[in-house]
Design an enzyme around this catalytic site. Structure first.
Site, short mmCIF file in Angstrom:
data_model
loop_
_atom_site.label_atom_id
_atom_site.label_comp_id
_atom_site.label_asym_id
_atom_site.label_seq_id
_atom_site.Cartn_x
_atom_site.Cartn_y
_atom_site.Cartn_z
N SER A 121 0.85 -1.19 0.00
CA SER A 121 0.00 0.00 0.00
C SER A 121 0.89 1.24 0.00
O SER A 121 1.69 1.42 -0.91
CB SER A 121 -0.97 -0.04 1.20
OG SER A 121 -1.98 0.92 1.06
N GLU A 211 -2.32 -2.80 -7.65
CA GLU A 211 -3.54 -2.97 -6.87
C GLU A 211 -3.94 -1.60 -6.37
O GLU A 211 -3.14 -0.66 -6.40
CB GLU A 211 -3.32 -3.95 -5.70
CG GLU A 211 -2.28 -3.52 -4.67
CD GLU A 211 -2.81 -2.56 -3.60
OE1 GLU A 211 -4.01 -2.67 -3.26
OE2 GLU A 211 -2.04 -1.71 -3.12
N HIS A 281 -5.62 -5.10 -1.18
CA HIS A 281 -6.39 -4.86 0.05
C HIS A 281 -7.62 -5.76 0.11
O HIS A 281 -8.08 -6.27 -0.90
CB HIS A 281 -6.85 -3.40 0.09
CG HIS A 281 -5.76 -2.39 0.26
ND1 HIS A 281 -4.88 -2.06 -0.76
CD2 HIS A 281 -5.40 -1.62 1.33
CE1 HIS A 281 -4.04 -1.13 -0.31
NE2 HIS A 281 -4.34 -0.85 0.94
#
Length: 309
Positions: A121, A211, A281
């Site tokens: 992330s 992502e 996630h």
């Protein structure tokens, strides 16, 4: 030192030594303020159950607005963890936002013995900057997400840092062809904001693995259009797509679905694309080595990590 100190003329990558039970790891909080204390502590216990000693940096639970303390203190946590020979790896507490702020004026230490840096992330910013130095890292579960991972995913992370081989990941092929290249896993938003900065790595011949979370389809479109207009997609060999979670359009607003945006913006690149891979996630988050050589098979829908040379 220059940003390219470790990017020697031979192009050789450096991999941290495999971890072994008894090694000590350091926890840092380079991004958002820690608020998931229960899952954080559960993550610590997972690493300790594998036989590692885990020490939490002083101030890892600090808060400064939405950040885990002031920039200089978070930067010091990273610097101390890198410099202390006691520690063989660095575990990031959580993502959120803030890693990129640490890179303003940042220089990776010269002659730095490579250590595993583990997170995803917002940690993309640090992993990609470290990868610019041709030092491999791990795009994988954070301390606040590790305990919720299924057993196979936890085992995959353990195997990766201990130097064992990784099984291929299966997704859905969107285009034919097979590509081999260096793997750059990332959160799309964070990676996009590194383009054009001193911390953007050399992506020529790369396989990108993207992502994202909580980005409306039009925002995904805007970011991918930026990659296209910046000429970055003309340099790469393949794209692997993980989960784009909570990226639904607002109710009542005309929109494409995020999968339609991805197909529209990537489908004409003429390279292998594999979607629906189990990383990102809000679900299984398979650990991926940043900088490893990988093979992407668009026809079979498979991403394979190749053995290190």
């Amino acid at each position: 030192m220059s940003h390219d100190v470790a990017a020697d003329k031979t192009g050789a990558w450096r991999y941290p030594p495999p971890l072994k039970p008894g090694d000590r790891l350091r926890v840092i909080a380079p991004s958002g303020a820690l608020r998931e204390l229960e899952s954080f502590n559960q993550g610590l216990e997972v690493w300790r159950s594998w036989g590692f000693g885990v020490d939490v940096s002083a101030g890892a639970r600090d808060q400064w607005g939405y950040l885990a303390g002031v920039d200089d203190h978070r930067r010091q946590q990273l610097g101390h963890a890198l410099a202390d020979p006691t520690y063989k790896g660095i575990l990031c507490a959580r993502g959120g936002y803030g890693g990129t702020r640490l890179l303003e004026g940042w220089r990776w230490p010269e002659a730095m013995p490579p250590k595993w840096l583990i997170g995803f992330s917002d940690i993309t910013s640090l992993l990609w900057s470290l990868g610019r130095q041709r030092i491999a890292g791990v795009h994988g579960p954070l301390l606040t997400t590790l305990a919720a991972e299924p057993e196979w995913s936890q085992q995959r992370l353990k195997n990766l840092v201990m130097g064992h081989g990784l099984p291929p990941l299966q997704g859905e092929g969107w285009s034919q062809g097979v590509a081999e290249g260096r793997l750059w896993p990332a959160n799309l938003t964070v990676a996009t904001h590194l383009l054009g900065t001193a911390h953007e790595p050399d992506l020529i011949g790369a396989i990108l693995a993207f992502e994202d979370v909580t980005e409306a389809p039009y925002r995904i479109d805007r970011m991918l259009t930026h990659w296209r207009m910046a000429g970055r997609f003309s340099q790469i060999r393949g794209i692997a797509l993980g989960r784009f979670s909570r990226c639904e359009p607002p109710d009542g607003v005309p929109s494409w679905a995020v999968a339609e945006v991805l197909r529209d913006r990537l489908g004409d690149l003429g390279i292998p694309i594999v979607a629906k891979l189990p990383f990102g996630h809000d679900g299984d988050n398979a650990a991926l080595p940043v900088g490893a050589m990988a093979r992407l098979d668009g026809g079979a829908g498979r991403l394979e990590i190749l053995p290190a040379a």
